[in-house]
Scaffold this motif. Sequence first.
Motif, PDB file in Angstrom:
ATOM      1  N   VAL A 215      -7.420   5.168   6.427  1.00  0.00           N
ATOM      2  CA  VAL A 215      -5.997   4.616   6.179  1.00  0.00           C
ATOM      3  C   VAL A 215      -5.501   5.643   5.545  1.00  0.00           C
ATOM      4  CG1 VAL A 215      -4.940   3.088   4.590  1.00  0.00           C
ATOM      5  CG2 VAL A 215      -6.950   2.130   5.745  1.00  0.00           C
TER       6      VAL A 215
ATOM      7  N   GLU B 126       0.995  -1.011   0.134  1.00  0.00           N
ATOM      8  CA  GLU B 126       0.093   0.116  -0.015  1.00  0.00           C
ATOM      9  C   GLU B 126       0.890   1.137   0.068  1.00  0.00           C
ATOM     10  OE1 GLU B 126      -4.237   1.255   1.932  1.00  0.00           O
ATOM     11  OE2 GLU B 126      -2.638   0.485   3.432  1.00  0.00           O
TER      12      GLU B 126
ATOM     13  N   SER C 257      -7.475  -1.469   6.066  1.00  0.00           N
ATOM     14  CA  SER C 257      -7.455  -1.612   4.778  1.00  0.00           C
ATOM     15  C   SER C 257      -8.116  -2.752   3.950  1.00  0.00           C
ATOM     16  CB  SER C 257      -5.834  -1.885   4.149  1.00  0.00           C
ATOM     17  OG  SER C 257      -5.149  -0.829   4.556  1.00  0.00           O
TER      18      SER C 257
END
Length: 315
Positions: free
Chosen positions: A258, A180, A275
């Motif tokens: 997030v 990510e 997430s």
Amino acid sequence: MGGENQTAVSQFLLLGLTDDPALRPLLFGLFLCVYLVTVLGNLLIILAVYCDAHLHTPMYFFLGSLSFTDMWISTTTVPKMLTNLWTGDHSITYAGCLTQICYVLILGGFESCLLAAMAYDRYVAICQPLRYTLLMNPRLCILLVLLSLCVSLLNALLHCLMVLRLAFCTRLEIRHFFCELVPVIRLACSDTFLNQLLIYFVTSLFAGIPLTGIIFSYGRIVSSVLRMPSARGRHKAFSTCGAHLSVVSLFYGTAFGVYMSSAVGESSMGSVVASMMYIVVPQMMNPFIYSLRNREMKGALRSLVLRSSSILTPS
């Protein structure tokens, strides 16, 4: 801490959801089932929309596009996590990590825009039913999808180019189950101020505009529905809107959490779970929330299954 040029980085380590080897088989089985349900469920939606002429409407066109997006978001992240759980090897190449970041940004942004387009479609259908065919014509629907995709591509390209300029240190462990953007940027030993500023700006803009459109659409829908004389009509309209709003709340709420909060502090299990809530759960729930409660979709799926059974059954 000594840094090294990012071209010398060969791989990152995805630490995943647990360090306990005893839990890996359980997690592997759980997420394998989740992935299969996600892919098969969304694939059935796409086939039903394609095969049933009654579903060739704007609402189901957007639903089919959303199902396609959900299927590929899961395919971008979950299979690599399953491989890591099965083999115990948590490594991912630098190119593979950057590719994951790029695809997640493209598909996540595209889904955000599609949810806004679906909200606008419901607004026109409920508030301006006599002009629905005129306003939601095929040309506009295709244009909305292409525009959403182009904007998502530009957003992902901008972020990935900003990551390419970073130099990474020797500590390359990502406390996550996929690459990510924010956790990867946090590993850099060069200045990441511009990257973080871009995350705040683009996330606020990219998610704020579609979310504003959704809120505006549903504000008008609620106002229109409350003026309906039929209680049955109000219940049906609110039921349809409630299903869509539940997914919107889940997707936007966790995504904002997030990207807006984890850029400040260290990655934690809370951000990993958050997430998962917008990368895994909505994609799996999409077939149930959007389709299995819909009479037309259930009829199309039943026809698809019967047609497939008649083809596979020998005469």
